[in-house]
Design an enzyme around this catalytic site. Structure first.
Site, short mmCIF file in Angstrom:
data_model
loop_
_atom_site.label_atom_id
_atom_site.label_comp_id
_atom_site.label_asym_id
_atom_site.label_seq_id
_atom_site.Cartn_x
_atom_site.Cartn_y
_atom_site.Cartn_z
N HIS A 1 0.84 -1.22 0.00
CA HIS A 1 0.00 0.00 0.00
C HIS A 1 0.87 1.26 0.00
CE1 HIS A 1 -3.26 -2.77 1.22
NE2 HIS A 1 -2.34 -3.28 2.02
N SER B 1 15.75 20.58 -16.93
CA SER B 1 14.58 21.40 -17.13
C SER B 1 14.98 22.66 -17.87
CB SER B 1 13.97 21.77 -15.77
OG SER B 1 13.18 22.93 -15.88
N LYS C 1 17.30 21.11 -11.81
CA LYS C 1 16.59 19.85 -12.01
C LYS C 1 17.38 18.79 -12.75
CE LYS C 1 12.34 19.42 -11.77
NZ LYS C 1 11.59 18.52 -10.93
N GLU D 1 10.37 7.79 -17.03
CA GLU D 1 8.99 8.21 -17.29
C GLU D 1 8.54 7.82 -18.70
OE1 GLU D 1 8.45 12.24 -14.67
OE2 GLU D 1 9.95 12.26 -16.23
#
Ligand code: ARG
Length: 461
Positions: free
Chosen positions: A158, A279, A285, A292
């Site tokens: 969970h 970024s 970043k 992804e």
């Protein structure tokens, strides 16, 4: 009309220009050219052995097809959309090059069994490539799992800290998922590697063909046993898209874990500069875009599977032109799986784990509470009662703002008089993982055994 249609005989007027563009598939199926030529050469050899064409005609065809393959690979071949597809482009060029014998190649054959043959040859190669890609990722996983066999990290259910595990054990779970994917592909290969050639348009042919011979020339294991099914069956494409869709779903789950493991909030892993991007606005970043994209590209794989299933639904026997739409999902599922596996192999071998952060995360959340309950069971308490008692201890720890293992012996003993000072042995992270020492458990010794079993299995492929 610029180019004569190979099927033009019964038509009085030219094809509508838009229809010509609508029905053409050469821009997509030209990718099958090499397989189309392999299939045509096997067919021509068989026709010659059976005396349907002469030896000289066969040789002219074989040489002409070799020359066409060279033209295609050197990008000198002139593709013509008005010739519809890869099959008719190659056949027309063959006749241009070798004359009469070229016109005999299509004896005892139809584009229906021709395209089914080409597609099976393509899919067989695709399976072999993806299987090798999977093996490469699995080998990298074994190396990293071996290094991380003893590193402690939190195991989650969970998305909440559940019990401590070893990082090697987690990586071997990924390995196990990919192993089933590898098996599914090799099982799919049995049903792919069957020759439909000789089914002709749908009913077979009156010429004295030798289907086993052409099948063997192309490396097929056997021949299909029903000509209607031979030209209409695309189950093998569905199966390939299904096996790769499930595999891409596994890659997506792995990628998702890499995304949050590499975020500042977790900090378990550094994916390396080579596998991240920056970024355009935030100078600090370093984003896990590769992971992804692996996660995102699983959507294509699932979409291709759904396209194939819907394509087949409602098609009567035997061949229908609908089937021309099978190529893009198949090609894309292959390209997508190949690319994702290649990039994942590099990313996994580049990962650097932060052992302190993983360990610190495993130490919070009372992760050894189950071990305390098991300890009480060893001292005679029923598990359900032990669960209750430890629940009380966790409440006590929470109210003091500490972890379970930080409670003093007297505090623990006030909760249960079965507790002695050896309790701290089971409350440690190492004590917890080492105790799970059975097949499939997280103990480092079990992780090493799992790695050895996996190495032996991979060596036997
Ligand atoms: N381009 C077609 C396909 O991909 C080849 C078979 C066409 N057969 C036919 N009878 N129209 O399926």
């Amino acid at each position: 009309m610029a180019t004569e249609k190979l099927w033009g005989g019964r038509f009085a007027t030219d094809t509508d220009a838009f229809v010509e563009a609508f029905t053409a598939s050469e821009h997509v199926d030209r990718r099958l050219a090499r397989y189309d030529i392999i299939g045509s050469q096997a067919h021509a050899r068989m026709l010659a052995v059976r005396g349907v064409i002469s030896e000289a005609e066969c040789n002219a065809i074989l040489d002409g097809l070799d020359a066409i393959l060279t033209e295609i690979s050197e990008d000198r071949f002139e593709w013509k959309p008005e010739l519809e597809d890869v099959h008719m482009n190659i056949e027309a060029r063959l006749t241009e090059l070798v004359g009469e014998p070229g016109k005999k190649l299509h004896t005892a054959r139809s584009r229906n069994d021709q395209v089914a043959t080409d597609l099976r040859l393509f899919t067989r190669d695709a399976i072999d490539q993806i299987s090798d890609d999977l093996t490469a990722v699995q080998q990298v996983l074994l190396e990293v799992a071996d290094r991380e066999a003893e590193s402690i990290m939190p195991g989650m259910t969970h998305m909440q800290t559940a019990q401590p595990i070893t990082c090697g054990h987690h990586l071997m779970a990924w390995y196990a998922m990919l192993n089933r994917d590898w098996q599914r592909l090799s099982e799919c290969r049995y049903r792919v590697n069957i020759s439909p050639l000789g089914s002709a348009a749908l009913a077979g042919t009156g010429f004295p063909i030798d289907r086993e011979m052409s099948a063997e020339t192309m490396g097929f294991d056997s021949v299909s046993l029903n000509s209607l099914d031979g030209v209409s069956d695309r189950d093998f494409v569905v199966e390939f898209c299904s096996a790769t869709a499930l595999m891409n779903v596994h890659l997506s789950r792995i990628a998702e874990e890499l995304v949050f493991w590499s975020s500042q909030s977790f900090g378990y892993v550094d994916l390396g500069d080579a596998f991240c991007t920056g970024s355009s606005i935030m100078p600090q970043k370093k984003n896990p875009d590769v992971a992804e994209l692996i996660r995102g590209k699983s959507s294509r794989a699932v979409g291709n599977l759904v396209s194939m299933l819907v394509l087949m639904k409602g098609q009567p026997l035997a061949y229908n032109r609908d089937n021309q739409e099978d190529k893009e999902p198949l090609f894309d599922s292959f390209d997508n799986a190949h690319a994702c596996l290649q990039v994942l192999a590099g990313m996994v071998s580049n990962m650097k784990f932060n052992h302190e952060k993983m360990r610190a995360a495993a130490a919070i959340g009372h992760s050894t509470a189950t071990d305390l309950a098991d300890y009480l069971v060893h001292r005679g308490l029923a598990f359900r009662d032990a669960h209750e008692v430890v629940g009380g201890a966790v409440r006590r720890a929470e109210s003091k703002g500490v972890e379970l293992h930080m409670l003093s012996l007297s505090e623990l003993q006030s909760i249960s008089n079965l507790i002695a000072d050896d309790v701290y042995g089971v409350l440690t992270l190492e004590g917890s993982v080492n105790s799970r020492d059975h097949v499939g458990g997280t103990a480092p010794s079990q992780v090493r055994q799992a790695i050895n079993r996996a190495r032996a299995e991979i060596a036997s492929r």
